[in-house]
Design an enzyme around this catalytic site. Sequence first.
Site, PDB file in Angstrom:
ATOM      1  N   GLU A 145       0.358  -1.217  -0.107  1.00 29.73           N
ATOM      2  CA  GLU A 145      -0.141  -0.095  -0.205  1.00 29.73           C
ATOM      3  C   GLU A 145       1.111   1.694   0.757  1.00 29.73           C
ATOM      4  O   GLU A 145       0.461   2.566   1.017  1.00 29.73           O
ATOM      5  CB  GLU A 145      -1.426   0.079   0.811  1.00 29.73           C
TER       6      GLU A 145
HETATM    7  C1  ACM Z   1      -2.114  -5.265   3.778  1.00 27.90           C
HETATM    8  O1  ACM Z   1      -2.728  -6.141   4.518  1.00 27.90           O
HETATM    9  N1  ACM Z   1      -1.701  -3.839   3.829  1.00 27.90           N
HETATM   10  C2  ACM Z   1      -0.964  -6.346   3.780  1.00 27.90           C
END
Ligand code: ACM
Length: 507
Positions: free
Chosen positions: A308
């Site tokens: 992310e």
């Molecule tokens: C994640 O759930 N951002 C690895």
Amino acid sequence: MSLPLVPLPASVTPSPGAPFLLTDDVAVTGDADAAGVLHRLVLTRTGLHLATDAASERAEPAHAGRAAIDVTVDGDGPPESYRLAVDEHRVSIRGADAAGVFYGVQTLGQLIARSPDGWVVPAVDIADQPRYEYRGVMLDVARHFHDVATVTAYLERAASLKFNVLHLHLSDDQGWRLALSRRPELTARASSSAVGGGDGGFYTADDYRAIVAHAAANHMTVVPEFDMPGHTHAVGLAYPEVAAAPALDRWDAAGGPTPVAGETYTGIGVGFSSLRIGAAATDAFVDDILTELAELTPGPYLHFGGDEAHGTPAADFAEFVARTSRVIAGLGKTPIAWHEAGAAGDLAPGTIGQYWGFVTPTDGADDRARAFVARGGRVILSPADAVYLDMKPTADAPLGLTWANGPTSLERAYSWEPGEVVSGISEDGILGVEAPLWTETVRDLDDIDALAFPRIAAAAEAAWSVPAGAVDDRTWESFRARVGGLGPLWTTFGIRFPASPEVTWTP
Ligand code: ACM
């Protein structure tokens, strides 16, 4: 099979004979460590004190006919495998190695039952071995900090289900949780907050060593993670020169506050923070924190995040994850990253990818995962809509989130097959299965139990047992019957598991 065994062993042959009666008079012989584990387990489950002085038992011929439990490492069989044989007179656990004997003891613990005659173990022959060598649980100690006692309680729960990896998510936007002598400002300035404005906290190096040692005693390896280059807002509180300004054009606020550089962030939004890629100060920072983490960590893996990073330009991201994976490899460790890092062309060969997309992949997450295998690495499967233990189990559950395809029932947590998630990867390309527990809504051990159980048992079966549907009992109907029989054991362990309505629980 009606025996309450989870994860399902490779082979279970019930015998028609009388059960083994567990009393204070039963002697334990063999491996001292395994005998100690067995002694504690039986005491917790039944209140019985077994004799554990193996040497004196062997020396006393008068006791040759005494009922006994023998726990021995015999070097026979694949790693972590064991054989358990129970008849009226004797229980024998033979492990290929110390972990195998430990798992045999855990299986024995699941078999202990109350009968009108007292505590008994049914006559049975079991031969068992794991499907995957990496069977993980992850605890996020960044969104809410969890102290050493909580972490050790959780890892004991996991080890009893034959998990052998504890992945600690040690840093995120909300806080930095491990003291590092090379970078002392991280915990001095960036550890005292948490989601919702809670207290935060951090582990000293000794705390971390204590967790590692407790994990090792339970045959678990600690995999530490510093999440980078995103999820790094807290780093900017300590070392502002390595942090980019919050990127507020592509982030997911999750309805919470807007992050401000240099101020603690207590929301649960993601995707706004980034390290400053390409800066000499950032490279020095990464080298320092990973060098110290490698020194503190006896296990073979260091996880560097990579998920992310919406606030990091794509080319910078590729450059950063490639460099970071090579730093870790240069420290003699195997790098692990979340699957997004598969987008980089130049990862250290053998870097492990952790897939956290859905059971049915979307948005090219499976392409990213396959890229690790193409470079000589392997994949850990953590499909979010099956094994993310922080998803609500039902729509009205007080704790948990729902972004991974809504609430995750126990049946959905069970009903997936690791070999079918990312097509084109052979069984050898899968290192294992891991069930993460993110802690945006999770403050203490009761909260952990409320979300992890009973779904953690489904993840254990995916990680340890034969492929879904491969044998009659590797099915949801069998699992739901078996897991219901574990209620009394979990209760005596002090686990506050919610009595999922999908299961008929043995009282
Ligand atoms: C994640 O759930 N951002 C690895």
